[in-house]
Motif scaffolding. Sequence first.
Motif, PDB file in Angstrom:
ATOM      1  N   ASP A 134       0.799  -1.229   0.000  1.00  0.00           N
ATOM      2  CA  ASP A 134       0.000   0.000   0.000  1.00  0.00           C
ATOM      3  C   ASP A 134       0.831   1.279   0.000  1.00  0.00           C
ATOM      4  O   ASP A 134       0.595   2.208   0.792  1.00  0.00           O
ATOM      5  CB  ASP A 134      -0.951   0.021   1.202  1.00  0.00           C
ATOM      6  CG  ASP A 134      -2.061  -1.012   1.089  1.00  0.00           C
ATOM      7  OD1 ASP A 134      -2.314  -1.487  -0.034  1.00  0.00           O
ATOM      8  OD2 ASP A 134      -2.675  -1.338   2.122  1.00  0.00           O
ATOM      9  N   GLU A 136       0.687   3.635  -1.978  1.00  0.00           N
ATOM     10  CA  GLU A 136      -0.080   4.777  -2.475  1.00  0.00           C
ATOM     11  C   GLU A 136      -0.554   5.702  -1.359  1.00  0.00           C
ATOM     12  O   GLU A 136      -0.986   6.836  -1.625  1.00  0.00           O
ATOM     13  CB  GLU A 136      -1.283   4.303  -3.301  1.00  0.00           C
ATOM     14  CG  GLU A 136      -2.401   3.612  -2.534  1.00  0.00           C
ATOM     15  CD  GLU A 136      -2.225   2.111  -2.437  1.00  0.00           C
ATOM     16  OE1 GLU A 136      -3.247   1.414  -2.318  1.00  0.00           O
ATOM     17  OE2 GLU A 136      -1.083   1.635  -2.455  1.00  0.00           O
ATOM     18  N   ASN A 137      -0.491   5.239  -0.120  1.00  0.00           N
ATOM     19  CA  ASN A 137      -0.911   6.064   1.014  1.00  0.00           C
ATOM     20  C   ASN A 137       0.220   6.966   1.541  1.00  0.00           C
ATOM     21  O   ASN A 137       0.047   7.628   2.560  1.00  0.00           O
ATOM     22  CB  ASN A 137      -1.413   5.162   2.142  1.00  0.00           C
ATOM     23  CG  ASN A 137      -2.637   4.361   1.728  1.00  0.00           C
ATOM     24  OD1 ASN A 137      -3.513   4.873   1.040  1.00  0.00           O
ATOM     25  ND2 ASN A 137      -2.686   3.104   2.134  1.00  0.00           N
ATOM     26  N   GLY A 170      -3.608  -0.674  -4.008  1.00  0.00           N
ATOM     27  CA  GLY A 170      -4.951  -0.449  -4.497  1.00  0.00           C
ATOM     28  C   GLY A 170      -5.023   0.551  -5.637  1.00  0.00           C
ATOM     29  O   GLY A 170      -5.010   0.170  -6.796  1.00  0.00           O
ATOM     30  N   ARG A 171      -5.080   1.829  -5.333  1.00  0.00           N
ATOM     31  CA  ARG A 171      -5.378   2.853  -6.331  1.00  0.00           C
ATOM     32  C   ARG A 171      -4.418   2.775  -7.518  1.00  0.00           C
ATOM     33  O   ARG A 171      -3.214   3.001  -7.399  1.00  0.00           O
ATOM     34  CB  ARG A 171      -5.320   4.238  -5.689  1.00  0.00           C
ATOM     35  CG  ARG A 171      -5.740   5.349  -6.632  1.00  0.00           C
ATOM     36  CD  ARG A 171      -6.013   6.630  -5.877  1.00  0.00           C
ATOM     37  NE  ARG A 171      -6.265   7.732  -6.780  1.00  0.00           N
ATOM     38  CZ  ARG A 171      -7.398   7.936  -7.468  1.00  0.00           C
ATOM     39  NH1 ARG A 171      -8.396   7.095  -7.332  1.00  0.00           N
ATOM     40  NH2 ARG A 171      -7.528   8.964  -8.275  1.00  0.00           N
ATOM     41  N   GLN A 173      -3.783   4.493 -10.213  1.00  0.00           N
ATOM     42  CA  GLN A 173      -3.006   5.626 -10.711  1.00  0.00           C
ATOM     43  C   GLN A 173      -1.684   5.766  -9.958  1.00  0.00           C
ATOM     44  O   GLN A 173      -0.648   6.097 -10.552  1.00  0.00           O
ATOM     45  CB  GLN A 173      -3.813   6.924 -10.594  1.00  0.00           C
ATOM     46  CG  GLN A 173      -5.006   6.990 -11.524  1.00  0.00           C
ATOM     47  CD  GLN A 173      -6.266   6.393 -10.927  1.00  0.00           C
ATOM     48  OE1 GLN A 173      -6.213   5.652  -9.952  1.00  0.00           O
ATOM     49  NE2 GLN A 173      -7.408   6.696 -11.521  1.00  0.00           N
ATOM     50  N   GLU A 174      -1.698   5.531  -8.661  1.00  0.00           N
ATOM     51  CA  GLU A 174      -0.479   5.616  -7.873  1.00  0.00           C
ATOM     52  C   GLU A 174       0.383   4.375  -8.040  1.00  0.00           C
ATOM     53  O   GLU A 174       1.613   4.465  -8.153  1.00  0.00           O
ATOM     54  CB  GLU A 174      -0.813   5.827  -6.391  1.00  0.00           C
ATOM     55  CG  GLU A 174      -1.203   7.243  -6.054  1.00  0.00           C
ATOM     56  CD  GLU A 174      -0.068   8.214  -6.338  1.00  0.00           C
ATOM     57  OE1 GLU A 174       1.044   8.021  -5.817  1.00  0.00           O
ATOM     58  OE2 GLU A 174      -0.294   9.183  -7.091  1.00  0.00           O
ATOM     59  N   ARG A 192      -9.870  -4.692  -7.766  1.00  0.00           N
ATOM     60  CA  ARG A 192      -9.908  -3.919  -9.001  1.00  0.00           C
ATOM     61  C   ARG A 192      -9.923  -4.773 -10.261  1.00  0.00           C
ATOM     62  O   ARG A 192      -9.762  -4.257 -11.359  1.00  0.00           O
ATOM     63  CB  ARG A 192      -8.751  -2.913  -9.000  1.00  0.00           C
ATOM     64  CG  ARG A 192      -9.058  -1.751  -8.040  1.00  0.00           C
ATOM     65  CD  ARG A 192      -7.834  -1.056  -7.555  1.00  0.00           C
ATOM     66  NE  ARG A 192      -8.179   0.138  -6.782  1.00  0.00           N
ATOM     67  CZ  ARG A 192      -8.455   0.152  -5.471  1.00  0.00           C
ATOM     68  NH1 ARG A 192      -8.425  -0.971  -4.764  1.00  0.00           N
ATOM     69  NH2 ARG A 192      -8.758   1.300  -4.865  1.00  0.00           N
ATOM     70  N   ASP A 197     -15.825  -4.679 -11.084  1.00  0.00           N
ATOM     71  CA  ASP A 197     -14.876  -3.573 -11.249  1.00  0.00           C
ATOM     72  C   ASP A 197     -13.694  -4.027 -12.102  1.00  0.00           C
ATOM     73  O   ASP A 197     -13.131  -5.090 -11.876  1.00  0.00           O
ATOM     74  CB  ASP A 197     -14.374  -3.135  -9.866  1.00  0.00           C
ATOM     75  CG  ASP A 197     -13.629  -1.812  -9.890  1.00  0.00           C
ATOM     76  OD1 ASP A 197     -12.648  -1.693 -10.646  1.00  0.00           O
ATOM     77  OD2 ASP A 197     -14.011  -0.906  -9.123  1.00  0.00           O
ATOM     78  N   SER A 199     -11.026  -1.702 -12.836  1.00  0.00           N
ATOM     79  CA  SER A 199     -10.127  -0.552 -12.757  1.00  0.00           C
ATOM     80  C   SER A 199      -8.692  -0.888 -13.123  1.00  0.00           C
ATOM     81  O   SER A 199      -7.938  -0.027 -13.577  1.00  0.00           O
ATOM     82  CB  SER A 199     -10.143   0.041 -11.341  1.00  0.00           C
ATOM     83  OG  SER A 199     -11.407   0.533 -10.988  1.00  0.00           O
ATOM     84  N   LEU A 318     -13.866   1.620  -8.648  1.00  0.00           N
ATOM     85  CA  LEU A 318     -13.054   2.247  -7.606  1.00  0.00           C
ATOM     86  C   LEU A 318     -12.109   3.297  -8.167  1.00  0.00           C
ATOM     87  O   LEU A 318     -11.888   4.341  -7.561  1.00  0.00           O
ATOM     88  CB  LEU A 318     -12.249   1.178  -6.849  1.00  0.00           C
ATOM     89  CG  LEU A 318     -13.063   0.207  -5.989  1.00  0.00           C
ATOM     90  CD1 LEU A 318     -12.142  -0.826  -5.352  1.00  0.00           C
ATOM     91  CD2 LEU A 318     -13.852   0.944  -4.911  1.00  0.00           C
ATOM     92  N   ASP A 319     -11.517   3.022  -9.340  1.00  0.00           N
ATOM     93  CA  ASP A 319     -10.569   3.961  -9.960  1.00  0.00           C
ATOM     94  C   ASP A 319     -10.858   4.089 -11.445  1.00  0.00           C
ATOM     95  O   ASP A 319     -11.154   3.096 -12.108  1.00  0.00           O
ATOM     96  CB  ASP A 319      -9.119   3.459  -9.809  1.00  0.00           C
ATOM     97  CG  ASP A 319      -8.735   3.192  -8.374  1.00  0.00           C
ATOM     98  OD1 ASP A 319      -9.105   3.992  -7.499  1.00  0.00           O
ATOM     99  OD2 ASP A 319      -8.053   2.177  -8.119  1.00  0.00           O
TER     100      ASP A 319
END
Length: 324
Positions: A134, A136-137, A170-171, A173-174, A192, A197, A199, A318-319
């Motif tokens: 993780d 991206e956080n 997760g996200r 883009q990051e 995802r 989903d 994404s 989600l994204d």
Amino acid sequence: MTPTPAPGSPTWTRPLGATGLSVTAVTLGGSPLGSIPRLYGRDVPTDEGVATVRAVLDSPIRALDTSNGYGDGESERRFGAAFAQAGGVPDDVVVMTKVDPRDRDYSADRVRASVDESRERLGMDHLPLVHLHDPENFDFAELTAPGGAVDALVALKESGVIGAIGLAGGRVQEIARYLALGVWDVLLVHNRWTLLDRSAADLLDEAVGRGMGILNAAVYGGGILAAPGSSTTYGYRQAPPEVLDAVAAMQRACAEHGTDLRTAALQFSLRDDRFASTIVGMSRPDRVQATVDAASAALPEAIWDELEALLPPQRVWLDAPFDR
């Protein structure tokens, strides 16, 4: 797409990219074994968690995934207790874990400490696969700076302290920014690429192009596809009406084909040959055989087109897809 793998079939065990590791089509996901009631709705007693890992060791599932941060190390402790009871990690079992920050510290020192903690809890001198978890956080520039978290994980691999290194997040883009560094052996995506989903589409294409091993996690979206009606969240957030409507429609379609949504959600991932393994969280011993049975169940080919037609619109995923 490939036929859904079943234990004993040629595709049940697959290579994990170029890591030299082989994993089964299903991997035990250790997040619920950390006993995290805010995510999973209940505490998991220690003996039940250890018994779940022991049940996996006695099953056709030969890959297990955990993380330093699951339940502040409790998941790893339970894995380690199960391994000790079994006399060690069986030779044909691959154990994966992840480095995690502590109190917002995601420095190189913290990465090294995280690996040491995991080795001690798991009772393993060598960790075959360790993911950066993780990221991206956190600030991308900080984690990727010379001498930062990413460099520390690469150095641990180069020194032989750990085996392959992966990127788990997760996200998209990051995660795409980290993937572009080109240092990873494995990509782990969650929530995802599911019935609800997609994404991760571009991210998966990028990983395939790089020859990476790919793991798909959280194919039930945090529970909504495993027990329809018991949850209204997807990917740890409130699901929009379009997603709830799709779940209800998919549940009806599965019933018409003589199956359930949990089985279809699992097989949707299993039959995708981009994924070396699908990570399934389990917190009860009886879920192990139930998951193997779901992986092996015969579903009619027609169900997949019907479920695809019920995919919620991209605006509620989600994204949004990332730009290359």
